[in-house]
Design a protein around this motif. Structure first.
Motif, PDB file in Angstrom:
ATOM      1  N   LYS A 101       0.763  -1.471   0.145  1.00  0.00           N
ATOM      2  CA  LYS A 101      -0.380   0.414   0.060  1.00  0.00           C
ATOM      3  C   LYS A 101       0.908   1.235   0.277  1.00  0.00           C
ATOM      4  CE  LYS A 101      -4.096  -2.077   1.720  1.00  0.00           C
ATOM      5  NZ  LYS A 101      -4.646  -2.063   2.684  1.00  0.00           N
ATOM      6  N   GLY A 102       1.846   1.334  -0.576  1.00  0.00           N
ATOM      7  CA  GLY A 102       2.573   2.536  -0.735  1.00  0.00           C
ATOM      8  C   GLY A 102       3.745   2.963   0.275  1.00  0.00           C
ATOM      9  N   LYS A 103       4.107   2.070   0.868  1.00  0.00           N
ATOM     10  CA  LYS A 103       4.884   1.731   1.988  1.00  0.00           C
ATOM     11  C   LYS A 103       5.544   1.021   2.425  1.00  0.00           C
ATOM     12  CE  LYS A 103       1.415   4.024   5.861  1.00  0.00           C
ATOM     13  NZ  LYS A 103       0.614   3.819   6.643  1.00  0.00           N
ATOM     14  N   ARG A 104       7.336   1.150   2.503  1.00  0.00           N
ATOM     15  CA  ARG A 104       8.364   0.234   2.915  1.00  0.00           C
ATOM     16  C   ARG A 104       8.400  -0.756   3.677  1.00  0.00           C
ATOM     17  NH1 ARG A 104      13.822   2.941   1.574  1.00  0.00           N
ATOM     18  NH2 ARG A 104      14.516   1.891  -0.545  1.00  0.00           N
ATOM     19  N   ARG A 105       7.924  -1.802   3.600  1.00  0.00           N
ATOM     20  CA  ARG A 105       8.260  -3.042   4.611  1.00  0.00           C
ATOM     21  C   ARG A 105       9.412  -3.554   4.118  1.00  0.00           C
ATOM     22  NH1 ARG A 105       5.409   0.376   6.988  1.00  0.00           N
ATOM     23  NH2 ARG A 105       3.013   0.114   7.187  1.00  0.00           N
ATOM     24  N   TYR A 106       9.994  -4.797   5.494  1.00  0.00           N
ATOM     25  CA  TYR A 106      11.468  -5.531   5.353  1.00  0.00           C
ATOM     26  C   TYR A 106      10.649  -7.153   5.184  1.00  0.00           C
ATOM     27  CZ  TYR A 106      13.691  -0.807   5.389  1.00  0.00           C
ATOM     28  OH  TYR A 106      14.140   0.455   5.161  1.00  0.00           O
TER      29      TYR A 106
END
Length: 140
Positions: free
Chosen positions: A50-55
Motif C-alpha cells: 500500500k505504498g509503504k516500505r516494509r522489510y
C-alpha cells in the motif's frame, strides 16, 4: 465448498475461524514436519505494501526449504534479533551449524548478543558472503 452445498457463509466468519483454529492446526502439524538441515541462509528484502516500505526477513536451509519469515516496518537490530529468536524457537528447526548472510552490519552484532545470552551455540559459524544467499535472493 459451502457455496456448492447451498450454505451461505460470510467471509468474516471464515476469517474468524481461521484466526481461532490456525494456531491449533500449526501446533499439531509441526511435530510431523521433517527436520531441517543445519546450514541456513538469511536475508531481508524491501517490499511495498500500500505504498509503504516494509522489510521481509526470510530464512531458508541449504536445500531451499523456508524455515520462517517475518514482515516488519523497520530494518533495525531489534527487528533482526526478534526474527532470529523466532526462527530458533520453531520445532522442526535444527540448531544451525552455519548461518550465511549478506554484508548487512547488524547481523554480527545480533549473533554475538544471542551467543552471549545462551540462545545460540558457540560452535555455530556466521559467514557474511554475498553470493551464498542466492537461494533466498532468487525467491524474492
Amino acid at each position: 465448498m459451502f457455496g456448492e452445498r447451498g450454505i451461505a457463509v460470510d467471509h468474516s466468519n471464515i476469517h474468524r475461524w481461521s484466526q481461532r483454529y490456525a494456531p491449533e492446526l500449526d501446533k499439531r502439524c509441526r511435530k510431523h514436519l521433517k527436520m531441517t538441515n543445519d546450514s541456513w541462509r538469511l536475508d531481508k528484502t524491501i517490499i511495498k505494501i500500500k505504498g509503504k516500505r516494509r522489510y521481509l526477513w526470510r530464512t531458508v536451509d541449504s536445500e531451499g526449504n523456508t524455515l520462517d519469515f517475518r514482515l516488519t516496518a523497520r530494518r533495525s537490530s531489534k527487528a533482526a534479533k526478534r526474527f532470529f529468536r523466532k526462527v530458533l524457537q520453531q520445532y522442526p528447526v535444527q540448531e544451525p551449524r552455519v548461518v550465511s548472510t549478506d554484508k548487512y552490519a547488524v547481523y554480527p552484532k545480533v549473533i554475538r548478543e544471542l551467543r552471549a545470552s545462551g540462545k545460540r551455540q558457540e560452535s555455530s559459524k556466521h559467514r557474511q558472503v554475498r553470493y551464498l544467499n542466492n537461494i533466498v535472493e532468487q525467491d524474492h
